[in-house]
Design an enzyme around this catalytic site. Structure first.
Site, PDB file in Angstrom:
ATOM      1  N   HIS A 265       0.837  -1.207   0.000  1.00 42.65           N
ATOM      2  CA  HIS A 265       0.000   0.000   0.000  1.00 42.65           C
ATOM      3  C   HIS A 265       0.868   1.253   0.000  1.00 42.65           C
ATOM      4  CE1 HIS A 265       0.064   1.444   4.298  1.00 42.65           C
ATOM      5  NE2 HIS A 265       0.172   0.168   4.612  1.00 42.65           N
ATOM      6  N   ASP A 277       5.648   2.344   7.370  1.00 43.18           N
ATOM      7  CA  ASP A 277       4.282   1.901   7.079  1.00 43.18           C
ATOM      8  C   ASP A 277       3.610   2.870   6.114  1.00 43.18           C
ATOM      9  OD1 ASP A 277       1.778   0.748   7.156  1.00 43.18           O
ATOM     10  OD2 ASP A 277       1.275   1.529   9.144  1.00 43.18           O
ATOM     11  N   GLU A 311      -5.336   2.073   1.961  1.00 39.60           N
ATOM     12  CA  GLU A 311      -5.295   0.879   2.810  1.00 39.60           C
ATOM     13  C   GLU A 311      -5.591   1.244   4.252  1.00 39.60           C
ATOM     14  OE1 GLU A 311      -3.269  -2.060   5.567  1.00 39.60           O
ATOM     15  OE2 GLU A 311      -3.034   0.107   5.349  1.00 39.60           O
ATOM     16  N   HIS A 439       2.021   4.389  13.121  1.00 38.75           N
ATOM     17  CA  HIS A 439       0.913   5.339  12.978  1.00 38.75           C
ATOM     18  C   HIS A 439       1.167   6.656  13.710  1.00 38.75           C
ATOM     19  CE1 HIS A 439      -2.442   2.384  11.543  1.00 38.75           C
ATOM     20  NE2 HIS A 439      -1.373   2.394  10.747  1.00 38.75           N
TER      21      HIS A 439
END
Length: 498
Positions: A265, A277, A311, A439
Site C-alpha cells: 500500500h 508503514d 489501505e 501510525h
C-alpha cells in the site's frame, strides 16, 4: 518460534519445480542480488521528501498521496512499464483538533495517553451521563447487538468494551439507540490492547466516537454504576467524499492467464509520513519492478505490480480492485504477494502463516501454505530464523483470500510487543513495540532497521522470481506456457479492468 527451514536449492525445495527448471537456470540472474538496499532507501528518502513538503503526511486524500502516486507512475515509466491508475471514491476523514475527554468539575484526561479518537468519528460537544452497555460482553460482545442497547437512555454517553465485532457495528448500534456519544474502551486481552483504542469506525458517524484505555474504561464503567457519572466529550472532525488511486503495471513477458500480483500500500496515516508503514513495502515492490526484467526468459508468468491506495482507511484500494474484476479476471490471478512494513526498528522476519500451522483457524485458500514454504525455505537456506505472522486479512491480501486467491507475504511487525525469545534471536528490546512509531509522526526515514529491511526485501525478490517462473505448487500452473497463452494479448489492468 518457527524452526529454521533448510533447503539446498536457490528456488523451491519442491522437486517438481526443480525438475522442470531449464538447464540454464543456475546461470540466470538472481533477483534477490539485483534488488539493493540502497535503491530501496533511495525511494524511501524520496517519499519522505514528498511528505515533508506536503504537510508531513501521505494519507489518501492529501496532497502527499497525490504526489506519491505521481512519483510511482514516473518511476515505473522510467523502468519501461506502461502503468495505469485506477481511481476510486472513498470517505475522506480528518481530525481537525484533538478530542477532549473530562469529568465536569473533576479530572481531565490526556489525549493520546488516556484515549484517542477513532477515524470517522462525528463532531460534537457533549456533556451527559455515561451508561455502561453490556460490560460483561454477553453474547457476541459488548455493543455488538442491538439488544445490548435495550432500555438505553437516549442522550446518554455509551461506554462499550472493545471486542466481538467491528467498531462500526458498535458505533452504529449506539447511534441508532440515541446515544449522544460512544466511548469504546480497550479490552485488555493482550499487552497491546491496554492503551487507547486507535482504529477506524469505517464510515462517517454523526456522534463522537472515542477510544479510552482499558484501565480508564473499566474505571468509568465502575463509576457509572451509580447512574450519576457525567462525562464531557468534544470532537472536531471533517469528512467528505474524495478520490484515491491504485497504480498497476505488469511485466511484458509471461503468461497472461497465470498472473502473480505483487503489492504494497502506497498511503500513510494522516498522523505521519509512513516511511516504514508503508514506504518500506512500496519502495521494495518498486525496486523489484525496476529489476525483474533482467530475468529475461525466466519470467514465465506475468508479474503485476500493485500500489494500493487508502489501505489505512480499511483496505479500500485492494477491495475496490478485486471487487471490480470479472470472474474470468480473478481466475487468471495465480496468487497475491503482499509486503506491508518491512523495516520496523525493533522488528522480526515475519512470514504470513499461510498453512495456519499456528492454529488461528483462518482457513487460508489452498496454495497459501506453499507460498509460505517458499519464504521459509529461502530463509532456511540462509540460516535465518523467521516468525509466523497471523494470516488474518489485516492488510491488502485480505480481499484476495476472501475471493479464494492464495496469498502470502512478509512483515517486520507493527504495534505488538517483541517477546523475550524474539529479542534473543533478532536483537532489540523485549516488551517494546516492533515499530514504536507505528501510525505516528515519527515514522520517518530514520525509523528503520536496515538489516531487517534488506533481508525481507531479499525474500520478497526471491519469491517474485520463483513464482514468475512457476506457480505449480500453488495452483497447479504449468511452467511452460501453452501456445494459446503465448498468443494471448496483453491483459489490461487499471482503468480498463475488463
Amino acid at each position: 518460534m518457527r524452526k529454521l527451514a533448510i533447503s539446498t536449492l536457490i528456488g523451491l525445495a519442491a522437486a517438481s519445480i526443480g525438475a522442470a527448471a531449464p538447464a540454464d537456470a543456475a546461470a540466470r540472474p538472481r533477483l534477490d542480488k539485483l534488488v539493493k538496499l540502497k535503491d530501496i532507501r533511495r525511494h524511501q528518502k524520496d517519499l519522505q521528501t514528498i511528505a515533508t513538503y506536503n504537510g508531513g503526511t501521505r494519507a489518501a486524500g492529501e496532497s502527499g498521496f497525490e504526489i506519491s502516486t505521481k512519483y510511482v507512475v514516473k518511476q515505473l515509466k522510467k523502468a519501461g512499464y506502461r502503468p495505469t491508475v485506477q481511481d476510486f471514491p472513498f470517505d475522506y476523514y480528518k481530525e481537525k483538533t484533538p478530542a477532549v475527554l473530562d469529568r465536569p468539575g473533576g479530572p481531565s484526561y490526556v489525549y493520546g495517553t488516556d484515549y484517542a479518537t477513532l477515524d470517522f468519528s462525528g463532531s460534537g460537544d457533549v456533556t451527559a451521563v455515561a451508561t455502561a452497555v453490556d460490560a460483561a460482553g454477553a453474547g457476541v460482545g459488548s455493543g455488538c447487538e442491538a439488544d445490548d442497547f435495550a432500555g438505553f437512555p437516549k442522550g446518554n454517553i455509551a461506554l462499550v468494551k472493545r471486542g466481538g465485532c467491528n467498531f462500526s457495528v458498535k458505533a452504529g448500534n449506539a447511534q441508532t439507540a440515541g446515544a449522544a456519544a460512544i466511548a469504546i474502551y480497550n479490552d485488555g486481552a493482550s499487552p497491546e490492547r491496554m492503551g487507547p483504542v486507535q482504529g477506524t469506525a469505517s464510515t462517517p458517524w454523526k456522534i463522537p466516537v472515542i477510544g479510552p484505555t482499558y484501565q480508564l474504561g473499566t474505571d468509568l464503567v465502575k463509576d457509572s454504576a451509580s447512574g450519576t457519572l457525567k462525562l464531557h466529550i468534544k470532537t472536531d472532525t471533517f469528512s467528505e467524499k474524495r478520490t484515491a488511486h491504485n497504480v498497476l503495471a505488469e511485466t511484458r513477458r509471461g503468461r497472461a492467464d497465470n498472473v502473480v500480483v505483487l503489492g504494497a500500500h502506497l498511503d500513510s496515516v494522516t498522523a505521519g509520513p509512513g516511511i516504514n508503514d508503508n514506504g518500506s513495502g512500496t519502495a521494495t515492490v518498486l525496486t523489484i519492478a525496476e529489476q525483474i526484467d533482467k530475468l529475461g526468459k525466466g519470467i514465465k508468468n506475468k508479474v503485476r505490480f500493485a500500489f494500493w491506495g487508502a489501505e489505512e482507511e480499511g483496505l479500500l484500494g485492494s477491495e475496490y480492485y478485486v471487487e471490480h474484476l470479472t470472474a474470468a479476471q480473478k481466475s487468471r490471478i495465480a496468487l497475491n504477494l503482499n509486503f506491508d512494513m518491512l523495516g520496523s526498528p525493533n522488528g522480526v522476519r515475519g512470514v504470513y502463516d499461510g498453512d495456519d500451522s499456528e492454529g488461528a483457524g483462518t482457513n487460508p485458500p489452498a496454495g497459501s501454505g506453499a507460498i509460505e514454504k517458499v519464504f521459509l525455505d529461502y530463509y532456511g537456506t540462509r540460516k535465518l530464523a523467521t516468525s509466523p505472522s497471523e494470516f488474518n486479512g489485516r492488510s491488502d491480501y485480505g480481499p484476495f483470500i476472501e475471493n479464494g486467491i492464495p496469498a502470502g507475504g512478509l512483515d517486520s511487525g507493527a504495534e505488538k510487543l517483541k517477546t523475550e525469545a524474539e529479542a534473543k534471536i533478532y536483537g532489540g528490546e523485549a516488551g517494546k513495540a516492533y515499530d514504536p512509531c507505528y501510525h505516528l509522526a515519527c515514522d520517518t526515514y530514520a525509523n528503520n532497521n536496515s538489516t531487517i529491511l534488506d533481508q525481507l526485501a531479499d525474500g520478497a525478490a526471491h519469491a517474485a522470481q520463483v513464482f514468475a517462473g512457476s506457480t505449480l505448487p500453488v495452483n497447479g500452473g504449468r511452467v511452460a506456457a501453452p501456445k494459446a497463452a503465448k498468443a494471448r494479448a496483453h491483459t489490461p489492468v487499471g482503468r480498463d479492468l475488463r
